[in-house]
Motif scaffolding. Sequence first.
Motif, PDB file in Angstrom:
ATOM      1  N   TYR A   1      48.134  33.236  37.993  1.00 24.21           N
ATOM      2  CA  TYR A   1      47.759  32.537  39.104  1.00 24.21           C
ATOM      3  C   TYR A   1      47.126  31.079  38.715  1.00 24.21           C
ATOM      4  O   TYR A   1      46.992  30.240  39.334  1.00 24.21           O
ATOM      5  CB  TYR A   1      46.811  33.414  39.978  1.00 24.21           C
ATOM      6  CG  TYR A   1      45.691  33.911  39.510  1.00 24.21           C
ATOM      7  CD1 TYR A   1      45.725  35.260  39.093  1.00 24.21           C
ATOM      8  CD2 TYR A   1      44.504  33.205  39.399  1.00 24.21           C
ATOM      9  CE1 TYR A   1      44.726  35.902  38.533  1.00 24.21           C
ATOM     10  CE2 TYR A   1      43.414  34.058  39.084  1.00 24.21           C
ATOM     11  CZ  TYR A   1      43.554  35.125  38.273  1.00 24.21           C
ATOM     12  OH  TYR A   1      42.565  35.934  37.986  1.00 24.21           O
TER      13      TYR A   1
ATOM     14  N   GLN B   1      40.090  35.403  42.878  1.00 23.59           N
ATOM     15  CA  GLN B   1      41.097  34.199  42.991  1.00 23.59           C
ATOM     16  C   GLN B   1      40.736  33.470  44.309  1.00 23.59           C
ATOM     17  O   GLN B   1      40.119  33.704  45.325  1.00 23.59           O
ATOM     18  CB  GLN B   1      42.554  34.972  43.218  1.00 23.59           C
ATOM     19  CG  GLN B   1      43.055  35.312  42.122  1.00 23.59           C
ATOM     20  CD  GLN B   1      44.484  36.144  42.219  1.00 23.59           C
ATOM     21  OE1 GLN B   1      45.269  35.441  42.696  1.00 23.59           O
ATOM     22  NE2 GLN B   1      44.711  37.221  41.734  1.00 23.59           N
TER      23      GLN B   1
ATOM     24  N   ARG C   1      46.596  36.320  33.900  1.00 20.21           N
ATOM     25  CA  ARG C   1      46.111  35.382  35.104  1.00 20.21           C
ATOM     26  C   ARG C   1      46.908  34.250  35.368  1.00 20.21           C
ATOM     27  O   ARG C   1      46.745  32.969  35.371  1.00 20.21           O
ATOM     28  CB  ARG C   1      44.516  34.672  34.787  1.00 20.21           C
ATOM     29  CG  ARG C   1      43.844  36.047  34.294  1.00 20.21           C
ATOM     30  CD  ARG C   1      42.191  35.379  34.523  1.00 20.21           C
ATOM     31  NE  ARG C   1      41.372  36.524  34.296  1.00 20.21           N
ATOM     32  CZ  ARG C   1      40.051  36.599  34.609  1.00 20.21           C
ATOM     33  NH1 ARG C   1      39.424  35.672  34.770  1.00 20.21           N
ATOM     34  NH2 ARG C   1      39.482  37.891  34.314  1.00 20.21           N
TER      35      ARG C   1
ATOM     36  N   ASP D   1      41.333  35.862  29.544  1.00 18.12           N
ATOM     37  CA  ASP D   1      41.566  37.187  29.772  1.00 18.12           C
ATOM     38  C   ASP D   1      42.786  37.704  28.881  1.00 18.12           C
ATOM     39  O   ASP D   1      44.103  37.399  28.996  1.00 18.12           O
ATOM     40  CB  ASP D   1      42.091  37.222  31.412  1.00 18.12           C
ATOM     41  CG  ASP D   1      41.959  38.976  31.770  1.00 18.12           C
ATOM     42  OD1 ASP D   1      42.187  39.679  30.966  1.00 18.12           O
ATOM     43  OD2 ASP D   1      41.886  39.271  32.862  1.00 18.12           O
TER      44      ASP D   1
ATOM     45  N   TYR E   1      42.159  30.979  32.139  1.00 19.33           N
ATOM     46  CA  TYR E   1      43.524  31.425  31.766  1.00 19.33           C
ATOM     47  C   TYR E   1      43.521  32.442  30.284  1.00 19.33           C
ATOM     48  O   TYR E   1      43.912  33.302  29.979  1.00 19.33           O
ATOM     49  CB  TYR E   1      44.676  30.669  31.925  1.00 19.33           C
ATOM     50  CG  TYR E   1      45.994  31.095  31.536  1.00 19.33           C
ATOM     51  CD1 TYR E   1      46.793  32.001  32.383  1.00 19.33           C
ATOM     52  CD2 TYR E   1      46.613  30.532  30.317  1.00 19.33           C
ATOM     53  CE1 TYR E   1      47.913  32.514  32.051  1.00 19.33           C
ATOM     54  CE2 TYR E   1      47.830  31.003  29.791  1.00 19.33           C
ATOM     55  CZ  TYR E   1      48.409  31.945  30.900  1.00 19.33           C
ATOM     56  OH  TYR E   1      49.722  32.407  30.436  1.00 19.33           O
TER      57      TYR E   1
ATOM     58  N   GLY F   1      37.173  37.333  37.862  1.00 21.16           N
ATOM     59  CA  GLY F   1      38.626  37.921  38.259  1.00 21.16           C
ATOM     60  C   GLY F   1      38.995  37.450  39.810  1.00 21.16           C
ATOM     61  O   GLY F   1      40.226  38.022  40.209  1.00 21.16           O
TER      62      GLY F   1
ATOM     63  N   ARG G   1      45.028  40.970  30.816  1.00 20.69           N
ATOM     64  CA  ARG G   1      45.845  40.829  31.956  1.00 20.69           C
ATOM     65  C   ARG G   1      46.446  39.376  31.855  1.00 20.69           C
ATOM     66  O   ARG G   1      45.564  38.534  31.464  1.00 20.69           O
ATOM     67  CB  ARG G   1      45.066  41.081  33.167  1.00 20.69           C
ATOM     68  CG  ARG G   1      44.960  42.453  33.694  1.00 20.69           C
ATOM     69  CD  ARG G   1      44.192  42.570  34.576  1.00 20.69           C
ATOM     70  NE  ARG G   1      42.626  42.105  34.116  1.00 20.69           N
ATOM     71  CZ  ARG G   1      41.790  42.970  33.404  1.00 20.69           C
ATOM     72  NH1 ARG G   1      42.221  44.155  32.927  1.00 20.69           N
ATOM     73  NH2 ARG G   1      41.120  42.524  33.064  1.00 20.69           N
TER      74      ARG G   1
END
Length: 400
Positions: free
Chosen positions: A282, A130, A280, A275, A272, A128, A278
């Motif tokens: 970003y 970044q 992702r 998950d 991407y 998780g 959630r």
Amino acid sequence: MKMSGTYEPLTESAAGQLITRLGLFSKEDILEVEEIGDGNLNLVFRVTKTETNESYIVKQALPYAKVVGESWPLTLKRATIESQALRQFRDLTPGYVPNVYYSDETLAVTVMEDLSRLDVVRKGLISGKQYPLLPKHIGEFLGNVLFHTSDYAISPEAKKVLAAKYVNPELCKITEDLVFTDPFFNHDTNDFPEELLEDVQKIWGDQSLLVQVAQLKKQFITEQEALLHGDLHTGSIFANEDTTQVIDPEFAFFGPIGFDIGQFFANLLLNYLSDVERSRRYLLDYVKETWEVFVNTYSTLWNTHQVDAFSKVEGVLPFILEKTFADTIGFCGCEIIRRTIGLAHVEDIDSIEPHRTQIAVKKEALQLGALLIKERKKIETIDQLVTIIQTNTKKKEQFV
Ligand code: SR1
Ligand code: MG
């Protein structure tokens, strides 16, 4: 260590002796050596001087593919290609590639900077984490390497001489088989759970998809646009908040430039998709920014360093960028499918639990991969690409 001039796999103690013999540490130093290789193909030793914690990496190619075993022989020449490419990349983009201190063709060894202070990006993304500068750095890395090794930066003669140094048939064959062929047919290298059989058979039976994959495979085999890394997935990149380092270019060769960009995108997208709880988002921003930085870097170099007579002709650069964009999307689709049902999966999706969620994510990956391959020539902008990915992967809440 034995310096007989013949190849043999290094032991931990031989890796330490090599570092001492090279004068990187002295005979009196107490060294700790650990084999840390977790990739598909090579031995990787970290040699640390206990007193100061300084360390080096000794990477050695094995004469077979570690991921399969000794039944799959593999050329040792890849170590020479790798050290040559690392040095070339470092000349072109000094900030984004580790230092190479030594290479030995016979032993198939490269001694390089230890990047253990950084994360393997795949591992970090899975947890998780970044990496806000990753897209800028990879976009610049790609823009520089893919421009400066092309016919637009060097003479046709120099380009062909350079390309000859990167003839890499055995490693290209692996990609031709594992990325562009086997996943699209009922081949024994494929690896997927039976719950995916129906989806996989749909791919095998989709003639229009297969024609598109054949086109992409032909491009991979025949186009020599620039020097590629050749295996630019997130396990080939180390990073932290402010640094990014590209490693492992043993698959380097002259090929279509969208291949490196597409492989990077695919591995971001697999994370991407992984998950289901959630968003992702970003990672979609990384895809967009990488493309934009690549285009900016490449275009600036085009305007300032282009050596071809067509450099000032309006429409030539847009033509190249449009072609590269479509290729990128298509190669990205092939890599997504291959990492889902072919040989050499990725932890991002293979580690998903419970199993039914993993299957749902893999089904979605197969659909997205096929869609990208088929639609690649119709997608005009990076924003459209991001929207298409979002609208085709909205069903996250159903997976949990
Ligand atoms: C047999 S090699 C399998 C895969 O590992 C490498 O990292 C490449 O991605 C290759 O396709
Ligand atoms: Mg690798």
